[in-house]
Motif scaffolding. Sequence first.
Motif, PDB file in Angstrom:
ATOM      1  N   GLU A 181      36.941 -39.275 -46.779  1.00  0.00           N
ATOM      2  CA  GLU A 181      36.939 -40.590 -47.330  1.00  0.00           C
ATOM      3  C   GLU A 181      36.533 -41.597 -46.165  1.00  0.00           C
ATOM      4  O   GLU A 181      35.920 -42.545 -46.208  1.00  0.00           O
ATOM      5  CB  GLU A 181      38.534 -40.999 -47.869  1.00  0.00           C
ATOM      6  N   ILE A 182      36.869 -41.120 -44.848  1.00  0.00           N
ATOM      7  CA  ILE A 182      36.491 -42.015 -43.633  1.00  0.00           C
ATOM      8  C   ILE A 182      35.110 -41.896 -43.434  1.00  0.00           C
ATOM      9  O   ILE A 182      34.466 -42.965 -43.248  1.00  0.00           O
ATOM     10  CB  ILE A 182      37.476 -41.592 -42.329  1.00  0.00           C
ATOM     11  N   ALA A 183      34.520 -40.717 -43.760  1.00  0.00           N
ATOM     12  CA  ALA A 183      33.169 -40.424 -43.546  1.00  0.00           C
ATOM     13  C   ALA A 183      32.430 -41.360 -44.563  1.00  0.00           C
ATOM     14  O   ALA A 183      31.459 -42.227 -44.223  1.00  0.00           O
ATOM     15  CB  ALA A 183      32.629 -39.139 -43.666  1.00  0.00           C
ATOM     16  N   THR A 184      32.805 -41.380 -45.952  1.00  0.00           N
ATOM     17  CA  THR A 184      32.069 -42.181 -46.908  1.00  0.00           C
ATOM     18  C   THR A 184      32.390 -43.851 -46.418  1.00  0.00           C
ATOM     19  O   THR A 184      31.309 -44.373 -46.626  1.00  0.00           O
ATOM     20  CB  THR A 184      32.957 -41.877 -48.251  1.00  0.00           C
ATOM     21  N   GLY A 185      33.478 -44.146 -45.890  1.00  0.00           N
ATOM     22  CA  GLY A 185      33.785 -45.458 -45.571  1.00  0.00           C
ATOM     23  C   GLY A 185      32.848 -46.005 -44.697  1.00  0.00           C
ATOM     24  O   GLY A 185      32.363 -47.129 -44.462  1.00  0.00           O
ATOM     25  N   ASN A 186      32.783 -44.982 -43.396  1.00  0.00           N
ATOM     26  CA  ASN A 186      31.508 -45.580 -42.302  1.00  0.00           C
ATOM     27  C   ASN A 186      30.286 -45.359 -42.734  1.00  0.00           C
ATOM     28  O   ASN A 186      29.382 -46.388 -42.393  1.00  0.00           O
ATOM     29  CB  ASN A 186      31.617 -44.114 -41.405  1.00  0.00           C
ATOM     30  N   THR A 232      40.427 -34.082 -46.999  1.00  0.00           N
ATOM     31  CA  THR A 232      40.316 -35.332 -48.034  1.00  0.00           C
ATOM     32  C   THR A 232      40.170 -36.714 -47.165  1.00  0.00           C
ATOM     33  O   THR A 232      39.214 -37.479 -47.575  1.00  0.00           O
ATOM     34  CB  THR A 232      41.471 -35.191 -49.083  1.00  0.00           C
ATOM     35  N   ALA A 233      41.029 -36.871 -46.448  1.00  0.00           N
ATOM     36  CA  ALA A 233      40.976 -38.183 -45.687  1.00  0.00           C
ATOM     37  C   ALA A 233      39.985 -38.050 -44.662  1.00  0.00           C
ATOM     38  O   ALA A 233      39.368 -39.191 -44.667  1.00  0.00           O
ATOM     39  CB  ALA A 233      42.266 -37.991 -44.717  1.00  0.00           C
ATOM     40  N   SER A 234      39.342 -37.097 -44.043  1.00  0.00           N
ATOM     41  CA  SER A 234      38.038 -36.832 -43.296  1.00  0.00           C
ATOM     42  C   SER A 234      36.895 -37.648 -44.152  1.00  0.00           C
ATOM     43  O   SER A 234      36.040 -38.235 -43.772  1.00  0.00           O
ATOM     44  CB  SER A 234      38.019 -35.799 -42.712  1.00  0.00           C
ATOM     45  N   VAL A 275      53.135 -21.552 -44.625  1.00  0.00           N
ATOM     46  CA  VAL A 275      51.611 -21.335 -44.829  1.00  0.00           C
ATOM     47  C   VAL A 275      51.480 -22.141 -46.008  1.00  0.00           C
ATOM     48  O   VAL A 275      49.981 -22.858 -45.956  1.00  0.00           O
ATOM     49  CB  VAL A 275      51.364 -19.865 -45.108  1.00  0.00           C
ATOM     50  N   ILE A 276      52.184 -22.341 -46.968  1.00  0.00           N
ATOM     51  CA  ILE A 276      51.602 -23.446 -47.901  1.00  0.00           C
ATOM     52  C   ILE A 276      51.590 -24.690 -47.627  1.00  0.00           C
ATOM     53  O   ILE A 276      50.819 -25.433 -47.900  1.00  0.00           O
ATOM     54  CB  ILE A 276      52.769 -23.182 -49.309  1.00  0.00           C
ATOM     55  N   ASP A 277      52.691 -24.961 -46.823  1.00  0.00           N
ATOM     56  CA  ASP A 277      52.675 -26.362 -46.126  1.00  0.00           C
ATOM     57  C   ASP A 277      51.424 -26.729 -45.355  1.00  0.00           C
ATOM     58  O   ASP A 277      51.019 -27.894 -45.337  1.00  0.00           O
ATOM     59  CB  ASP A 277      54.174 -26.614 -45.388  1.00  0.00           C
ATOM     60  N   VAL A 278      51.125 -25.563 -44.362  1.00  0.00           N
ATOM     61  CA  VAL A 278      49.989 -25.923 -43.597  1.00  0.00           C
ATOM     62  C   VAL A 278      48.774 -26.165 -44.367  1.00  0.00           C
ATOM     63  O   VAL A 278      47.981 -26.871 -43.919  1.00  0.00           O
ATOM     64  CB  VAL A 278      49.891 -24.881 -42.689  1.00  0.00           C
ATOM     65  N   ARG A 279      48.484 -25.096 -45.271  1.00  0.00           N
ATOM     66  CA  ARG A 279      47.194 -25.121 -46.387  1.00  0.00           C
ATOM     67  C   ARG A 279      47.195 -26.829 -46.905  1.00  0.00           C
ATOM     68  O   ARG A 279      46.102 -27.479 -47.208  1.00  0.00           O
ATOM     69  CB  ARG A 279      47.180 -24.310 -47.284  1.00  0.00           C
ATOM     70  N   LYS A 280      48.401 -27.280 -47.519  1.00  0.00           N
ATOM     71  CA  LYS A 280      48.488 -28.703 -48.248  1.00  0.00           C
ATOM     72  C   LYS A 280      48.120 -29.448 -46.941  1.00  0.00           C
ATOM     73  O   LYS A 280      47.360 -30.330 -47.292  1.00  0.00           O
ATOM     74  CB  LYS A 280      49.748 -28.690 -48.745  1.00  0.00           C
TER      75      LYS A 280
END
Length: 84
Positions: free
Chosen positions: A64-69, A60-62, A48-53
């Motif tokens: 950053e991609i939206a900001t870049g777009n 976070t990546a999504s 569960v900890i790994d999935v949450r991480k």
Amino acid sequence: MAGPADDGSPARVSAATPATQGRDKSAALSEQQSAALRGMNDSLRKVVIDVRKGSDEIATASKEIATGNVEFELILESVSLEQS
């Protein structure tokens, strides 16, 4: 029959009865099951900890991609207006 100390008390049998053996086996099995469940619980907690991480990293990546777009769109608009 006199006991080992010959004090007149009945001799005690040291062998376990089937009932006490059953309880001992049941207790041992219960302890094994409890230990197994604790291990499973610990493993599940780690998953569960790994999935949450992983989910947090994807979020976070999504972002950053939206900001870049958005930034890329602004650049394209600026270039398009300059060419017009």
